[in-house]
Design a protein around this motif. Structure first.
Motif, PDB file in Angstrom:
ATOM      1  N   ILE A  85     -51.377 -49.063 -90.610  1.00  0.00           N
ATOM      2  CA  ILE A  85     -50.326 -48.252 -89.996  1.00  0.00           C
ATOM      3  C   ILE A  85     -50.847 -47.540 -88.750  1.00  0.00           C
ATOM      4  N   TYR A  86     -52.137 -47.204 -88.737  1.00  0.00           N
ATOM      5  CA  TYR A  86     -52.751 -46.571 -87.576  1.00  0.00           C
ATOM      6  C   TYR A  86     -53.355 -47.619 -86.639  1.00  0.00           C
ATOM      7  N   ASN A  87     -54.011 -48.612 -87.217  1.00  0.00           N
ATOM      8  CA  ASN A  87     -54.746 -49.580 -86.414  1.00  0.00           C
ATOM      9  C   ASN A  87     -53.834 -50.415 -85.523  1.00  0.00           C
ATOM     10  N   ASN A  88     -52.666 -50.806 -86.030  1.00  0.00           N
ATOM     11  CA  ASN A  88     -51.750 -51.619 -85.227  1.00  0.00           C
ATOM     12  C   ASN A  88     -51.363 -50.913 -83.932  1.00  0.00           C
ATOM     13  N   VAL A  89     -51.042 -49.629 -84.042  1.00  0.00           N
ATOM     14  CA  VAL A  89     -50.653 -48.872 -82.857  1.00  0.00           C
ATOM     15  C   VAL A  89     -51.862 -48.619 -81.958  1.00  0.00           C
ATOM     16  N   LEU A  90     -53.015 -48.331 -82.556  1.00  0.00           N
ATOM     17  CA  LEU A  90     -54.227 -48.106 -81.764  1.00  0.00           C
ATOM     18  C   LEU A  90     -54.579 -49.323 -80.917  1.00  0.00           C
ATOM     19  N   GLN A  91     -54.447 -50.510 -81.502  1.00  0.00           N
ATOM     20  CA  GLN A  91     -54.782 -51.726 -80.765  1.00  0.00           C
ATOM     21  C   GLN A  91     -53.836 -51.943 -79.587  1.00  0.00           C
ATOM     22  N   GLU A  92     -52.555 -51.659 -79.783  1.00  0.00           N
ATOM     23  CA  GLU A  92     -51.599 -51.763 -78.681  1.00  0.00           C
ATOM     24  C   GLU A  92     -51.883 -50.694 -77.625  1.00  0.00           C
ATOM     25  N   LEU A  93     -52.247 -49.511 -78.102  1.00  0.00           N
ATOM     26  CA  LEU A  93     -52.499 -48.389 -77.204  1.00  0.00           C
ATOM     27  C   LEU A  93     -53.701 -48.658 -76.311  1.00  0.00           C
ATOM     28  N   ILE A  94     -54.754 -49.217 -76.882  1.00  0.00           N
ATOM     29  CA  ILE A  94     -55.967 -49.434 -76.093  1.00  0.00           C
ATOM     30  C   ILE A  94     -55.758 -50.527 -75.046  1.00  0.00           C
ATOM     31  N   VAL A  95     -54.875 -51.484 -75.331  1.00  0.00           N
ATOM     32  CA  VAL A  95     -54.545 -52.508 -74.335  1.00  0.00           C
ATOM     33  C   VAL A  95     -53.845 -51.859 -73.142  1.00  0.00           C
ATOM     34  N   GLN A  96     -52.843 -51.039 -73.420  1.00  0.00           N
ATOM     35  CA  GLN A  96     -52.124 -50.370 -72.337  1.00  0.00           C
ATOM     36  C   GLN A  96     -53.041 -49.416 -71.573  1.00  0.00           C
ATOM     37  N   HIS A  97     -53.886 -48.702 -72.309  1.00  0.00           N
ATOM     38  CA  HIS A  97     -54.804 -47.755 -71.678  1.00  0.00           C
ATOM     39  C   HIS A  97     -55.784 -48.493 -70.769  1.00  0.00           C
ATOM     40  N   HIS A  98     -56.268 -49.635 -71.218  1.00  0.00           N
ATOM     41  CA  HIS A  98     -57.183 -50.447 -70.409  1.00  0.00           C
ATOM     42  C   HIS A  98     -56.530 -50.844 -69.083  1.00  0.00           C
ATOM     43  N   LEU A  99     -55.278 -51.292 -69.151  1.00  0.00           N
ATOM     44  CA  LEU A  99     -54.584 -51.725 -67.936  1.00  0.00           C
ATOM     45  C   LEU A  99     -54.368 -50.562 -66.972  1.00  0.00           C
ATOM     46  N   MET A 100     -54.098 -49.371 -67.513  1.00  0.00           N
ATOM     47  CA  MET A 100     -53.974 -48.183 -66.659  1.00  0.00           C
ATOM     48  C   MET A 100     -55.331 -47.825 -66.048  1.00  0.00           C
ATOM     49  N   ARG A 101     -56.348 -47.858 -66.889  1.00  0.00           N
ATOM     50  CA  ARG A 101     -57.695 -47.415 -66.505  1.00  0.00           C
ATOM     51  C   ARG A 101     -58.267 -48.233 -65.354  1.00  0.00           C
ATOM     52  N   TYR A 102     -57.994 -49.532 -65.336  1.00  0.00           N
ATOM     53  CA  TYR A 102     -58.618 -50.399 -64.345  1.00  0.00           C
ATOM     54  C   TYR A 102     -57.671 -50.835 -63.227  1.00  0.00           C
ATOM     55  N   LYS A 103     -56.568 -50.111 -63.061  1.00  0.00           N
ATOM     56  CA  LYS A 103     -55.744 -50.321 -61.871  1.00  0.00           C
ATOM     57  C   LYS A 103     -56.506 -49.811 -60.651  1.00  0.00           C
ATOM     58  N   THR A 104     -56.307 -50.453 -59.518  1.00  0.00           N
ATOM     59  CA  THR A 104     -57.044 -50.051 -58.317  1.00  0.00           C
ATOM     60  C   THR A 104     -56.708 -48.628 -57.882  1.00  0.00           C
ATOM     61  N   SER A 105     -55.506 -48.161 -58.218  1.00  0.00           N
ATOM     62  CA  SER A 105     -55.084 -46.820 -57.801  1.00  0.00           C
ATOM     63  C   SER A 105     -55.396 -45.749 -58.847  1.00  0.00           C
ATOM     64  N   TYR A 106     -56.028 -46.144 -59.956  1.00  0.00           N
ATOM     65  CA  TYR A 106     -56.276 -45.178 -61.032  1.00  0.00           C
ATOM     66  C   TYR A 106     -57.296 -44.127 -60.626  1.00  0.00           C
ATOM     67  N   ARG A 107     -56.989 -42.901 -60.988  1.00  0.00           N
ATOM     68  CA  ARG A 107     -57.950 -41.815 -60.885  1.00  0.00           C
ATOM     69  C   ARG A 107     -57.661 -40.849 -62.012  1.00  0.00           C
ATOM     70  N   TYR A 108     -58.666 -40.559 -62.782  1.00  0.00           N
ATOM     71  CA  TYR A 108     -58.495 -39.666 -63.931  1.00  0.00           C
ATOM     72  C   TYR A 108     -57.949 -38.315 -63.482  1.00  0.00           C
ATOM     73  N   ASP A 109     -57.012 -37.772 -64.257  1.00  0.00           N
ATOM     74  CA  ASP A 109     -56.605 -36.385 -64.032  1.00  0.00           C
ATOM     75  C   ASP A 109     -56.258 -35.749 -65.376  1.00  0.00           C
ATOM     76  N   PRO A 110     -56.365 -34.431 -65.479  1.00  0.00           N
ATOM     77  CA  PRO A 110     -56.169 -33.737 -66.756  1.00  0.00           C
ATOM     78  C   PRO A 110     -54.774 -33.890 -67.358  1.00  0.00           C
ATOM     79  N   VAL A 111     -53.734 -34.069 -66.535  1.00  0.00           N
ATOM     80  CA  VAL A 111     -52.385 -34.247 -67.085  1.00  0.00           C
ATOM     81  C   VAL A 111     -52.313 -35.572 -67.841  1.00  0.00           C
ATOM     82  N   PHE A 112     -52.915 -36.597 -67.281  1.00  0.00           N
ATOM     83  CA  PHE A 112     -53.033 -37.897 -67.943  1.00  0.00           C
ATOM     84  C   PHE A 112     -53.771 -37.735 -69.272  1.00  0.00           C
ATOM     85  N   ALA A 113     -54.882 -36.981 -69.246  1.00  0.00           N
ATOM     86  CA  ALA A 113     -55.672 -36.755 -70.457  1.00  0.00           C
ATOM     87  C   ALA A 113     -54.850 -36.025 -71.514  1.00  0.00           C
TER      88      ALA A 113
END
Length: 289
Positions: free
Chosen positions: A82-110
């Motif tokens: 019940i947790y792992n299924n969502v975590l796996q989907e979440l990490i895929v989306q997070h990866h795609l956000m993280r490695y976009k050329t325009s990505y820059r970490y900010d606290p609101v995102f965090a």
């Protein structure tokens, strides 16, 4: 239990374009390198303190499968589906956000990610494991889990001290969080790198929630001063609310399942206990004879 394993974060999204991009990106190794993070020094005005944004450069972009593998290597204990299924989907989306050329970490995102993660993991059997999973997840994305937590807490404490008016008037004030929001507004307005995401939208929602800013127009005003598209925020908040609703339903089903299994075990144990008591009693009588 089929209902418990069918919950998927990506299936809740209403943006088919994003889903197709995600599918095409899964498992594909990127064979080029670039530097998309930088050190920038930007004064917000002539009297404000200068805010320094430091980001490490990424020269070897991992694939989605490599990020997921890093997470699994860092946290090897089984995670309930019940947790792992969502975590796996979440990490895929997070990866795609993280490695976009325009990505820059900010606290609101965090703050947005921490909010989603904490809501997802509510009721997890072990607090220690929940923290370990969080660290393994963020480390797999080559970011700092402690920074996520510190920045999220900083924004939460600030938001609790705000109201509907002061929340949207940050640009006329001085302070650490005010500086963070001014930086976001400048970058989103085209003066720097900014990549809008669902996590950012949830971060905004969390600020409103903690400031008890319930008026519908406050989100409009906050999006306007931050130079963020309100329609995108509304869409992503609808997805977030739908996710929370699905999680509540799934966790309720899980609790019902656990209760039923516990009751069945107890019912099976009763005849065995009775037989054991009878055998013990007979044994005592035979020993007397």
């Amino acid at each position: 239990m089929a209902a418990l394993t069918s919950l998927s974060f990506s299936t809740l999204t209403q943006c088919s374009k994003r889903k197709s991009t995600m599918t095409s990106t899964l498992g594909i190794r990127t064979h080029f390198s670039y530097h998309h993070n930088y050190v920038g020094v930007r004064p917000f005005n002539s009297t404000s303190k200068m805010v320094i944004q430091c980001m490490s450069s990424v020269t070897d972009i991992p694939s989605v499968s490599e990020t997921k593998l890093s997470f699994l290597k860092a946290y090897k204990r089984p995670i309930p589906s019940i947790y792992n299924n969502v975590l796996q989907e979440l990490i895929v989306q997070h990866h795609l956000m993280r490695y976009k050329t325009s990505y820059r970490y900010d606290p609101v995102f965090a703050l947005g990610f921490v909010t989603i993660y904490d809501k997802l993991m509510e009721g997890y059997p072990s607090d220690e494991d929940r923290d370990a999973i969080f660290k393994a997840y963020i480390n797999a994305l080559k970011e700092d889990p402690q920074q996520y937590r510190i920045d999220a807490q900083k924004l939460e404490e600030w938001a609790r001290a705000q109201n509907s008016t002061s929340l949207v008037e940050f640009s006329s004030k001085e302070g650490e969080v005010e500086g963070i929001l001014k930086d976001v507004a400048e970058r989103a307005g085209g003066k720097g790198e900014f990549s809008y995401s669902r996590f950012f939208a949830v971060g905004l929602f969390r600020l409103l929630e903690l400031a008890n800013a319930t008026e519908p127009t406050i989100l409009d005003k906050l999006c306007a001063v931050l130079n963020v598209n309100k329609r995108s925020v509304d869409r992503d908040l609808d997805v977030y609310r739908m996710l929370l609703s699905k999680l509540v339903q799934a966790k309720e089903l899980l609790r019902e399942y656990i209760d039923r299994e516990k009751k069945k075990r107890e019912e099976r144990a009763e005849p065995q206990n009775a037989n054991g008591a009878i055998a013990k009693c007979l044994g005592q009588q035979l020993s007397v004879l």
